[in-house]
Design a protein around this motif. Structure first.
Motif, short mmCIF file in Angstrom:
data_model
loop_
_atom_site.label_atom_id
_atom_site.label_comp_id
_atom_site.label_asym_id
_atom_site.label_seq_id
_atom_site.Cartn_x
_atom_site.Cartn_y
_atom_site.Cartn_z
N LEU A 1 0.82 -1.07 -0.09
CA LEU A 1 -0.05 0.07 -0.05
C LEU A 1 0.72 1.09 -0.07
O LEU A 1 0.33 2.31 -0.26
N ARG A 2 2.05 1.17 0.28
CA ARG A 2 2.79 2.23 0.54
C ARG A 2 3.03 2.84 -1.05
O ARG A 2 3.21 2.23 -2.03
N ARG A 3 2.90 4.55 -0.85
CA ARG A 3 3.06 5.10 -2.35
C ARG A 3 4.46 5.10 -2.75
O ARG A 3 5.48 5.26 -1.83
N PRO A 4 4.95 4.93 -4.06
CA PRO A 4 6.25 5.19 -4.48
C PRO A 4 6.83 6.50 -4.30
O PRO A 4 6.08 7.47 -4.11
N ALA A 5 7.92 6.57 -3.68
CA ALA A 5 8.76 7.81 -3.23
C ALA A 5 8.74 8.79 -4.48
O ALA A 5 8.83 8.26 -5.79
N THR A 6 8.41 10.02 -4.30
CA THR A 6 8.44 11.12 -5.42
C THR A 6 9.72 11.77 -5.09
O THR A 6 10.35 11.92 -4.18
N LYS A 7 10.44 12.44 -6.39
CA LYS A 7 11.63 13.05 -6.19
C LYS A 7 11.07 14.45 -5.62
O LYS A 7 10.26 15.14 -5.62
N PRO A 8 11.83 14.99 -4.55
CA PRO A 8 11.70 16.22 -3.98
C PRO A 8 12.08 17.37 -5.09
O PRO A 8 12.79 17.15 -5.91
N ARG A 9 11.11 18.42 -4.61
CA ARG A 9 11.17 19.28 -5.70
C ARG A 9 12.18 20.23 -5.48
O ARG A 9 12.77 20.38 -4.15
N PRO A 10 12.91 20.95 -6.44
CA PRO A 10 13.99 21.80 -6.33
C PRO A 10 13.81 22.90 -5.41
O PRO A 10 12.54 23.51 -5.49
N ARG A 11 14.33 23.37 -4.46
CA ARG A 11 14.18 24.82 -3.88
C ARG A 11 14.19 25.92 -4.53
O ARG A 11 15.29 26.13 -5.28
N THR A 12 13.33 26.80 -4.46
CA THR A 12 13.40 28.26 -5.25
C THR A 12 13.61 29.27 -4.21
O THR A 12 13.96 30.46 -4.90
N ASP A 13 13.57 29.22 -2.93
CA ASP A 13 14.08 30.35 -2.07
C ASP A 13 15.42 30.76 -2.37
O ASP A 13 16.38 29.74 -2.71
N ALA A 14 15.71 32.04 -2.26
CA ALA A 14 17.18 32.40 -2.43
C ALA A 14 17.80 32.75 -0.95
O ALA A 14 17.33 32.73 0.03
#
Length: 115
Positions: free
Chosen positions: A102-115
Motif C-alpha cells: 500500500l505504500r506509495r512510491p517515493a516522489t523526487k523532492p522538488r528543487p528549492r526556489t527560495d534565495a
C-alpha cells in the motif's frame, strides 16, 4: 491462520488434495511426535484439515508454522507461549507485506526556489 475444529466443507479435503500430509508424516517431517502436533492444536495454533475419510491432514503452511513453534519449544518456551509468539510473528509479517503493497512510491523532492 487457524481454523475451527468443525468438519465444515471449507475444512475438508478430498483424499486427492495435496500437498496435505497425514499427522504421522507431518510429525516425521518436523522431527517430532504426533503428540506435539496435538499439543499445538490444543493451543489453537493450527487445526488440521480433514480428508473425506476423516483423517487429519496438514498443509505446507501449517508445517512451516509448526516448525517455528517447535524451534521455540526446543529453546525452552512453553507450548502455549510459543504458539502465541508464532501467531503474533505471522500477523506482523502479514502487516508488513500489506504495508509494503500500500505504500506509495517515493516522489523526487522538488528543487528549492527560495534565495
Amino acid at each position: 491462520m487457524t481454523a475451527e475444529n468443525n468438519p465444515s466443507p471449507k475444512n475438508r479435503l478430498d483424499d486427492d488434495d495435496y500437498p496435505a500430509y497425514t499427522m504421522g508424516r507431518a510429525a516425521e517431517m518436523l522431527g517430532t511426535t504426533p503428540a506435539f502436533l496435538r499439543a499445538i492444536g490444543e493451543a489453537r495454533l493450527i487445526t488440521p484439515l480433514r480428508s473425506e475419510g476423516g483423517h487429519r491432514r496438514y498443509s505446507r503452511y501449517q508445517l512451516r508454522i509448526a516448525a517455528r513453534a517447535r524451534e521455540l519449544v526446543d529453546g525452552g518456551t512453553p507450548v502455549d507461549a510459543a504458539c502465541r509468539i508464532v501467531i503474533l510473528e505471522d500477523q506482523l509479517e502479514e502487516a508488513k507485506r500489506i504495508n509494503a503493497e500500500l505504500r506509495r512510491p517515493a516522489t523526487k523532492p522538488r528543487p528549492r526556489t527560495d534565495a
